[in-house]
Design an enzyme around this catalytic site. Structure first.
Site, mmCIF file in Angstrom:
data_model
loop_
_atom_site.group_PDB
_atom_site.id
_atom_site.type_symbol
_atom_site.label_atom_id
_atom_site.label_comp_id
_atom_site.label_asym_id
_atom_site.label_seq_id
_atom_site.Cartn_x
_atom_site.Cartn_y
_atom_site.Cartn_z
ATOM 1 N N TYR A 1 -5.621 28.544 52.568
ATOM 2 C CA TYR A 1 -5.837 27.721 53.757
ATOM 3 C C TYR A 1 -6.019 28.595 54.989
ATOM 4 O O TYR A 1 -5.365 29.645 55.114
ATOM 5 C CB TYR A 1 -4.621 26.820 54.009
ATOM 6 C CG TYR A 1 -4.500 25.642 53.104
ATOM 7 C CD1 TYR A 1 -5.126 24.432 53.411
ATOM 8 C CD2 TYR A 1 -3.729 25.699 51.944
ATOM 9 C CE1 TYR A 1 -4.990 23.329 52.588
ATOM 10 C CE2 TYR A 1 -3.594 24.604 51.118
ATOM 11 C CZ TYR A 1 -4.225 23.412 51.440
ATOM 12 O OH TYR A 1 -4.089 22.328 50.621
ATOM 13 N N TYR B 1 -3.729 26.779 43.875
ATOM 14 C CA TYR B 1 -2.932 27.852 44.481
ATOM 15 C C TYR B 1 -1.456 27.660 44.156
ATOM 16 O O TYR B 1 -1.004 26.547 43.884
ATOM 17 C CB TYR B 1 -3.154 27.928 46.000
ATOM 18 C CG TYR B 1 -2.782 26.668 46.742
ATOM 19 C CD1 TYR B 1 -1.473 26.433 47.147
ATOM 20 C CD2 TYR B 1 -3.747 25.714 47.033
ATOM 21 C CE1 TYR B 1 -1.139 25.272 47.826
ATOM 22 C CE2 TYR B 1 -3.414 24.546 47.706
ATOM 23 C CZ TYR B 1 -2.107 24.332 48.098
ATOM 24 O OH TYR B 1 -1.777 23.184 48.746
ATOM 25 N N HIS C 1 -7.036 16.965 51.054
ATOM 26 C CA HIS C 1 -6.189 16.012 51.779
ATOM 27 C C HIS C 1 -7.078 15.010 52.523
ATOM 28 O O HIS C 1 -8.069 15.408 53.144
ATOM 29 C CB HIS C 1 -5.329 16.750 52.811
ATOM 30 C CG HIS C 1 -4.344 17.701 52.212
ATOM 31 N ND1 HIS C 1 -3.040 17.355 51.946
ATOM 32 C CD2 HIS C 1 -4.460 18.991 51.824
ATOM 33 C CE1 HIS C 1 -2.397 18.403 51.432
ATOM 34 N NE2 HIS C 1 -3.241 19.412 51.341
ATOM 35 N N HIS D 1 -7.246 20.207 45.318
ATOM 36 C CA HIS D 1 -7.147 18.903 45.990
ATOM 37 C C HIS D 1 -7.705 18.977 47.396
ATOM 38 O O HIS D 1 -7.738 20.039 48.018
ATOM 39 C CB HIS D 1 -5.691 18.414 46.040
ATOM 40 C CG HIS D 1 -4.796 19.312 46.839
ATOM 41 N ND1 HIS D 1 -4.228 20.446 46.317
ATOM 42 C CD2 HIS D 1 -4.390 19.259 48.133
ATOM 43 C CE1 HIS D 1 -3.508 21.049 47.251
ATOM 44 N NE2 HIS D 1 -3.586 20.353 48.373
ATOM 45 N N ARG E 1 -0.503 24.123 42.657
ATOM 46 C CA ARG E 1 -1.134 22.860 43.045
ATOM 47 C C ARG E 1 -2.488 22.746 42.354
ATOM 48 O O ARG E 1 -3.288 23.690 42.384
ATOM 49 C CB ARG E 1 -1.382 22.803 44.574
ATOM 50 C CG ARG E 1 -0.169 22.721 45.483
ATOM 51 C CD ARG E 1 0.768 21.556 45.248
ATOM 52 N NE ARG E 1 0.224 20.273 44.857
ATOM 53 C CZ ARG E 1 -0.318 19.384 45.686
ATOM 54 N NH1 ARG E 1 -0.409 19.622 46.966
ATOM 55 N NH2 ARG E 1 -0.765 18.222 45.239
#
Lengths: 184, 231
Positions: free
Chosen positions: B102, B141, B156, B154, B151
């Site tokens: 991120y 990640y 959000h 995905h 995770r």
């Protein structure tokens, strides 16, 4: 009539700022929800602020708060005053955990005392939490929502205290003094 | 006309101990049921001029060049629980890049940052409730929960609807990802049918040949209860 089940909620996670406060997170877009009431909108200018504490009493520093409230005459957009959006969004301060909104004081909405709806998402919160902020210098005694709260002591969890610079509310996610959260 | 109550079985409980952070951040007392009033039945309205021209295009809204990764079109419709499209509502997305990293000061994962990817997008739905974003498929990640949790890929999503009580934040997963079944966050939803509702399916019909693979993810917000007086 068709009935479709609602899409399930998931946590906003630790990096909610990338998407919902992209200006502050510098991910290329401008922030939305920075002006609840434009300059010149009738009403008393106020600041509301607070922190959100977890079950250990530690402030959440990665939460995001949204505010939704009526204008000074108790009206919501699109029926509210020109320049009044009614909606704000603030990330908690990454050091202190404080959230802040600069706005105007809302009016009573029908038989409900002046209030601000707050909605909280964060890492570890699986479904956005709805709560409210009321003002200690208003007459809240006949507010039908506050009066739904069975234990009078718990009503205090929604009432912001007036200080020199802001109305302040501490939101407690669990434990002693747990804030009242709503299922609207 | 009022809104149907939220079905708790469709959602993760506040306290989902396998997702450890939820333990100290979940209310212990029951939520107070509230008949929606003017505050809950209204909600913010967004206009096209609130958004920038490139906001829905994550392939070009951050850097100079195209980001690295599998180019995808993620699209679908926002409907209410009565099956009606929700037009002109704000849909916001954020995600990791193709390495699972991120663009955030607190993400210290070793996966590389991409100078051409910010990871943020938004748009208003069309008259028919449709939305679409051009982006790259995010990478999986690791995260600190147990010593080896990953995770699933995905994106959000944040959606408004027309009433503040419809406010929804969720995550969209991708068809066929074996990490979904192993994810404490996805599996915090007890009902496997509900988990499946968060999985975007490959949509060959919308795939752009020699450009982008398409995935479809429809979003359903809370609907109104039919009454005798509804016309």
């Amino acid at each position: 009539m068709t009935e479709l089940p609602e899409t399930p909620s998931q946590t906003a996670g630790p990096f909610v700022h990338i998407g919902l406060t992209p200006g502050a997170a510098r991910t290329g877009l401008l922030d939305l929800g920075t002006a609840i009431a434009a300059e010149g909108v009738p009403g008393t200018r106020i600041r509301i602020a607070g922190t959100i504490l977890d079950g250990t009493g530690t402030p959440l520093r990665d939460a995001l708060v949204e505010a939704w409230h009526a204008d000074a005459q108790g009206r919501y957009p699109p029926d509210a005053a020109d320049g009044f959006r009614g909606w704000g969004r603030a990330a908690c301060d990454p050091e202190s955990g404080e959230w802040v909104f600069d706005t105007i004081k809302p009016g009573a909405v029908g038989d409900q005392a002046p209030h601000v709806a707050l909605w909280i998402v964060a890492r570890g919160i699986n479904q956005g939490l709805h709560t409210r902020l009321y003002f200690e210098d208003e007459d809240n005694s006949s507010d039908p929502v506050l009066n739904l709260i069975e234990q009078p002591v718990r009503r205090d969890s929604l009432i912001a205290r007036r200080t020199d610079e802001a109305y302040r509310l501490t939101i407690r996610l669990q434990g002693d003094g747990e804030t009242v959260f709503f299922d609207p | 006309m009022t809104f149907r109550p939220r079905d708790p079985a469709r959602h993760p409980p506040a306290l989902a101990p396998a997702y450890k952070t939820s333990v100290t951040r979940s209310p212990r007392l029951p939520l107070l049921s509230l008949d929606p009033g003017p505050t809950e039945r209204t909600g913010p309205v967004f206009r096209p001029d609130d958004l920038g021209q490139m906001d829905a295009d994550l392939l070009s809204n951050y850097g100079e060049a195209a980001p690295i990764g599998e180019r995808i079109l993620i699209h679908g419709r926002v409907l209410d629980g009565n099956g009606r499209p929700v037009p002109h509502t704000l849909v916001e997305v954020w995600q990791a890049n193709a390495s699972g990293r991120y663009r955030h000061v607190r993400d210290g994962y070793v996966g590389a940052l991409d100078p051409d990817f910010g990871g943020c997008g938004r748009c208003l739905t069309g008259e028919d409730g449709t939305y679409a974003f051009r982006t790259v498929k995010p990478g999986a990640y690791p995260w600190r929960n147990t010593r080896n949790d990953w995770r699933p890929a995905h994106i959000h999503f944040s959606v408004f609807g027309t009433a503040f009580l419809q406010r929804l934040v969720t995550q969209c997963y991708f068809e066929g990802d074996p990490l979904i079944a192993r994810c404490p966050i996805a599996q915090s939803i007890g009902d496997p049918v509900a988990v499946d509702a968060l999985v975007a399916n490959l949509d060959m019909g919308q795939t752009r040949p020699f450009d982008m693979i398409a995935y479809r993810f429809d979003i359903v917000l809370r609907g109104r209860r039919a009454t005798w007086f509804e016309t």
